[in-house]
Structures are given as structure tokens and as C-alpha cells.
Write an enzyme that holds these catalytic residues in place. Structure first.
Site, PDB file in Angstrom:
ATOM      1  N   GLU A 141      39.893  10.453  51.973  1.00  0.00           N
ATOM      2  CA  GLU A 141      39.812   9.143  52.616  1.00  0.00           C
ATOM      3  C   GLU A 141      40.937   8.227  52.149  1.00  0.00           C
ATOM      4  O   GLU A 141      41.588   7.540  52.952  1.00  0.00           O
ATOM      5  CB  GLU A 141      38.453   8.489  52.305  1.00  0.00           C
ATOM      6  CG  GLU A 141      37.261   9.312  52.743  1.00  0.00           C
ATOM      7  CD  GLU A 141      36.690  10.195  51.636  1.00  0.00           C
ATOM      8  OE1 GLU A 141      35.466  10.226  51.486  1.00  0.00           O
ATOM      9  OE2 GLU A 141      37.499  10.842  50.929  1.00  0.00           O
ATOM     10  N   CYS A 161      32.285   8.943  48.633  1.00  0.00           N
ATOM     11  CA  CYS A 161      31.650   8.627  47.355  1.00  0.00           C
ATOM     12  C   CYS A 161      31.610   7.113  47.152  1.00  0.00           C
ATOM     13  O   CYS A 161      32.448   6.367  47.662  1.00  0.00           O
ATOM     14  CB  CYS A 161      32.396   9.293  46.202  1.00  0.00           C
ATOM     15  SG  CYS A 161      34.079   8.682  45.956  1.00  0.00           S
ATOM     16  N   CYS A 173      35.412   5.700  47.102  1.00  0.00           N
ATOM     17  CA  CYS A 173      36.076   5.683  48.405  1.00  0.00           C
ATOM     18  C   CYS A 173      35.500   4.607  49.317  1.00  0.00           C
ATOM     19  O   CYS A 173      36.208   4.081  50.185  1.00  0.00           O
ATOM     20  CB  CYS A 173      35.948   7.057  49.062  1.00  0.00           C
ATOM     21  SG  CYS A 173      36.954   8.334  48.278  1.00  0.00           S
ATOM     22  N   ALA A 192      37.774  47.015  51.238  1.00  0.00           N
ATOM     23  CA  ALA A 192      38.644  47.713  52.171  1.00  0.00           C
ATOM     24  C   ALA A 192      38.195  49.167  52.222  1.00  0.00           C
ATOM     25  O   ALA A 192      38.050  49.811  51.173  1.00  0.00           O
ATOM     26  CB  ALA A 192      40.104  47.621  51.723  1.00  0.00           C
ATOM     27  N   ASP A 242      42.790  50.622  38.605  1.00  0.00           N
ATOM     28  CA  ASP A 242      43.808  49.947  39.418  1.00  0.00           C
ATOM     29  C   ASP A 242      44.649  48.933  38.656  1.00  0.00           C
ATOM     30  O   ASP A 242      45.706  48.527  39.140  1.00  0.00           O
ATOM     31  CB  ASP A 242      43.138  49.220  40.594  1.00  0.00           C
ATOM     32  CG  ASP A 242      42.478  50.178  41.562  1.00  0.00           C
ATOM     33  OD1 ASP A 242      42.740  51.388  41.484  1.00  0.00           O
ATOM     34  OD2 ASP A 242      41.680  49.705  42.403  1.00  0.00           O
ATOM     35  N   LEU A 255      44.618  40.341  40.387  1.00  0.00           N
ATOM     36  CA  LEU A 255      43.653  39.377  40.932  1.00  0.00           C
ATOM     37  C   LEU A 255      44.277  37.999  41.125  1.00  0.00           C
ATOM     38  O   LEU A 255      43.682  36.979  40.800  1.00  0.00           O
ATOM     39  CB  LEU A 255      42.407  39.287  40.038  1.00  0.00           C
ATOM     40  CG  LEU A 255      41.656  40.607  39.793  1.00  0.00           C
ATOM     41  CD1 LEU A 255      40.392  40.355  38.986  1.00  0.00           C
ATOM     42  CD2 LEU A 255      41.315  41.296  41.105  1.00  0.00           C
ATOM     43  N   ARG A 297      49.598  36.424  44.953  1.00  0.00           N
ATOM     44  CA  ARG A 297      51.053  36.510  45.010  1.00  0.00           C
ATOM     45  C   ARG A 297      51.594  36.712  46.426  1.00  0.00           C
ATOM     46  O   ARG A 297      52.788  36.460  46.675  1.00  0.00           O
ATOM     47  CB  ARG A 297      51.555  37.643  44.108  1.00  0.00           C
ATOM     48  CG  ARG A 297      51.046  39.022  44.495  1.00  0.00           C
ATOM     49  CD  ARG A 297      51.315  40.046  43.411  1.00  0.00           C
ATOM     50  NE  ARG A 297      50.775  41.358  43.741  1.00  0.00           N
ATOM     51  CZ  ARG A 297      49.517  41.710  43.538  1.00  0.00           C
ATOM     52  NH1 ARG A 297      48.657  40.845  43.021  1.00  0.00           N
ATOM     53  NH2 ARG A 297      49.102  42.938  43.838  1.00  0.00           N
ATOM     54  N   GLU A 304      35.264  41.754  44.587  1.00  0.00           N
ATOM     55  CA  GLU A 304      36.135  42.767  45.169  1.00  0.00           C
ATOM     56  C   GLU A 304      35.751  44.196  44.787  1.00  0.00           C
ATOM     57  O   GLU A 304      36.390  45.141  45.218  1.00  0.00           O
ATOM     58  CB  GLU A 304      37.590  42.480  44.790  1.00  0.00           C
ATOM     59  CG  GLU A 304      38.153  41.262  45.502  1.00  0.00           C
ATOM     60  CD  GLU A 304      39.653  41.323  45.684  1.00  0.00           C
ATOM     61  OE1 GLU A 304      40.288  42.236  45.129  1.00  0.00           O
ATOM     62  OE2 GLU A 304      40.194  40.438  46.367  1.00  0.00           O
ATOM     63  N   GLY A 355      34.560  47.630  42.360  1.00  0.00           N
ATOM     64  CA  GLY A 355      34.283  48.636  43.388  1.00  0.00           C
ATOM     65  C   GLY A 355      32.822  48.809  43.755  1.00  0.00           C
ATOM     66  O   GLY A 355      32.006  47.887  43.734  1.00  0.00           O
TER      67      GLY A 355
END
Length: 397
Positions: free
Chosen positions: A56, A79, A88, A157, A203, A207, A210, A297, A299
């Protein structure tokens, strides 16, 4: 700038501004604000990082004198308290705003309805717009305040056979570059990200975000026996200052010392019936630390633990057109005797990404029929689900 025809259009624009900053303001919610005068947008902004000005105030600064007599559209109730920044409500009144359209009331005990009441006492017209979009964009914040736990998004995935890796455990890379960039955007929208110690060992994930612009989430490792950093082994990339390693109550002092030396923080959590870190207790601890949302994520072992505990609000699956064969499954240790006992999910959206497919799921309501609908289109904003148990404590935004 764009013209706004009605309150619904003004709020839709405010939601778009809120989405621009998702993930950049934790632990605060990222609010969107738009100021409209005679149908013209004269100022718009989303919240700055925690400690900086709220949406705001930023929108008012951009609109300047054109605020007088204008309408302010804001996704979350303004607020009226002195926190890290000033109230605000007072800034809105001082700017000469005539009307405020609020997307959703702030459920925090120190805030709920108070900002709206203060604006009305100051002579400003307030309209509470009955629209689902503001609640959706603030799903993480609303869920945490109401339940005391982070909003949980499961992410995986897989190949078309539902495997998350080949038989050797190799999983780099199942999906396309486009899907991986999208997954990094998803990371940037969450407060924390969790993996199991098996994923760290196989792996060595960083995390981070990038592949996109944004702030990397807090890393969380589930590691019952605290074996993430064995004696004489190289330090995994995830062990860095700010990382939380959740372990069982009985671990070796030497292992604790090795983890602390990396800057990561070991956190003792009680065990479940299987002898693993208890997911429910872990979420309570993360919520106590004001972690608003958690992206899991994997496994398969960690996903299975969250599924067994029914401790998730959203599930995002990236499916690649690959056959991975006999490899680890998406939900290890999860089984039902009959198909009718298996929980049904509601597929909310489907989106192609570089030859892969992203599907967004939420738990289906008990009354859901045999079929689930799918919406093909832009990426949706997470929607909160779960119990609405009020908590007495919430950080001032």
C-alpha cells in the site's frame, strides 16, 4: 497505464502484482496494491522484503498527489499496528484515498478486521470483495496463520511409468530444461524446501534457484540417524548456514558436531511408528519457526511419509515421455488393499513444458465424483486447504 472498469478488474490487477513478488517477502505475505483514479491506474506495487514498505505504501508513493479521491485495491487487509513498519491505514488516510477494496481479511489475531474498522473510523469507504483469487495468492500465509503449520507442496519428476529414477538411482535429468526452470520458479515461491538424506547422498542437490531470479528457500533435510555427513566424507552442498537437519532424538554427539561445523542446524524431532522422523511433529516445529510453506522434493521415502500422514495441500508432478523401468517409486511404503480405499486427487491444471507435462493436484473433497476436471492454462497460484484452527501467535507483518 491500464484502465480499470470495475472492482473485480481492479482486484485482479492487484492479484497480478502480488504474484510478481511471491517468495520474496517471507515470512511476510506478498501483498499486491493498485490505486485507481477515474478508471486509470495511477500507482501499483507489491510488498518489499520483510522490514521494507508494504504494498500500500509503495503504491501510494508511486501515485503521489493522484491518490486524493482514488480507490485502493489491496489483496490483504491493510495493517493498523506498528510493526517493523508503520500502520498502512494511517498512510492510506494521509494520502487522501477515498475507497479501499480488500481482497481477504488478515486472519492473524492481532490484525483480523482491525484494519478495516480503522479505515472506516477514518471516514474511508471499505468494500470486502468476495473473490477467491486473493485467498489463493495468499494461500501459504493464510494456511500457516490458521493452522500453525507450513503449507506443504509435494513436487516430483517422473517418467510415464511413475518412476523417479532408473534402477541405479540415477535421476539426472528426467525432465526438460523448461520443466527444470519451472521447478526452480516453484522453489523461489516457497519459504523452505525439503529432501530426505537418501536424496542428499545420491544427488548432492544444491536446493537453490540458480536457473531463475529469486530467493533460494531454506533447505530442510530429513535424516533420522543423522548420517548426512559421515566422518571423512565430503560436505554436501546443502549443508550450509540456515539449513535445518531434522533428526531423531538419539544420535551421536560427534555427528551433531560435524553438522554444526558446517553452519547447518540439527533439530531433534520425535519418531513415527516406523522409526523415522515424524512428519506431523516436523511440521509443527517448522511452523513454530514461522516457516510459511514447504516444498517437498523427495525422494520416494519422504513423499510416502507425507502421503501416509495426509500432510500436504498441493502436489505438482512433472511427467516426462520416458520409460525408466525398474527404479524407485514416487511413494515408497504406501499401499492400500482396495482401489476404492486409495485417496482421490483433484487435478486442477495441466500445462505442457518443453515436451513434458506439469499437472497440479489437490486432495479431492469427500463429495468428489468419479472424475476430476482439468484446466489447461497459465500456472495457478496455490490454494490453501486443511483445518482452520486459529493460533494465538503470528508475526507482525
Amino acid at each position: 497505464m491500464a484502465r480499470v472498469a470495475d472492482d473485480a478488474a481492479g482486484m485482479a490487477l492487484a492479484v497480478r502484482w502480488a504474484r510478481r513478488g511471491l517468495g520474496s517477502t517471507y515470512p511476510n505475505p506478498c501483498v499486491g496494491a493498485v490505486i485507481v483514479r477515474r478508471g486509470e491506474v495511477v500507482g501499483a506495487a507489491h510488498s518489499a522484503a520483510t522490514g521494507g514498505p508494504h504494498a500500500e505504501v509503495r503504491a501510494i508513493a508511486r501515485a503521489g498527489a493522484r491518490c486524493r479521491g482514488a480507490t485502493l485495491f489491496v489483496t490483504l487487509e491493510p495493517c493498523c499496528h506498528q510493526g517493523r513498519t508503520g500502520p498502512c491505514t494511517e498512510a492510506i488516510a494521509a494520502a487522501g484515498v477515498a475507497k479501499v477494496v480488500v481482497g481477504v481479511r488478515d486472519p492473524a489475531a492481532h490484525a483480523s478486521g482491525k484494519g478495516i474498522a480503522r479505515l472506516r473510523r477514518l471516514g474511508i469507504e471499505v468494500v470486502e470483495l468476495a473473490s477467491p483469487e486473493p485467498s489463493a495468492v495468499h494461500a501459504h500465509y493464510l494456511h500457516h496463520v490458521r493452522t500453525g503449520r507450513p503449507f506443504v507442496t509435494l513436487k516430483a519428476a517422473v517418467g510415464i511409468d511413475g518412476r523417479i529414477a532408473v534402477s541405479t538411482g540415477d535421476s539426472k535429468w528426467i525432465t526438460s530444461d523448461a520443466a527444470r526452470r519451472d521447478a526452480h520458479r516453484l522453489r523461489a515461491q516457497h519459504h523452505a524446501i525439503a529432501v530426505g538424506v537418501g536424496t542428499v547422498a545420491s544427488d548432492d542437490p544444491r536446493l537453490d534457484v540458480r536457473l531463475v531470479r529469486g530467493r533460494s528457500p531454506i533447505a530442510v533435510v530429513f535424516d533420522t540417524r543423522l548420517r548426512v555427513l559421515a566422518k571423512g566424507k565430503a560436505t554436501p552442498a546443502v549443508l550450509r548456514p540456515g539449513t535445518l537437519v531434522l533428526h531423531g532424538p538419539e544420535v551421536a554427539a560427534a555427528a551433531l558436531a560435524r553438522v554444526r561445523a558446517t553452519g547447518a542446524e540439527p533439530v531433534a524431532i520425535g519418531l513415527d511408528a516406523r522409526g523415522h522422523v515424524d512428519v506431523e511433529l516436523a511440521l509443527v516445529e517448522l511452523g513454530r519457526r514461522e516457516i510459511r510453506s514447504l516444498l517437498v522434493e523427495g525422494g520416494g521415502t519422504l513423499h510416502g511419509a507425507f502421503v501416509r500422514a495426509a500432510a500436504w495441500q498441493r502436489w505438482i508432478v512433472y511427467t516426462a515421455p520416458r520409460l525408466l523401468g525398474r527404479g524407485p517409486t514416487l511413494c515408497d511404503g504406501v499401499e492400500w488393499a482396495r482401489v476404492v480405499d486409495a485417496p482421490r486427487l483433484l487435478r486442477e491444471a495441466v500445462r505442457p513444458l518443453g515436451g513434458d507435462l506439469r499437472c497440479d493436484y489437490v486432495p479431492a473433497p469427500a463429495s468428489a465424483g468419479p472424475r476430476s476436471g482439468a484446466q489447461v492454462g497459465p500456472e495457478p497460484t496455490p490454494r490453501a486447504t486443511g483445518p482452520a484452527a486459529a493460533v494465538k501467535r503470528a508475526r507482525l507483518r
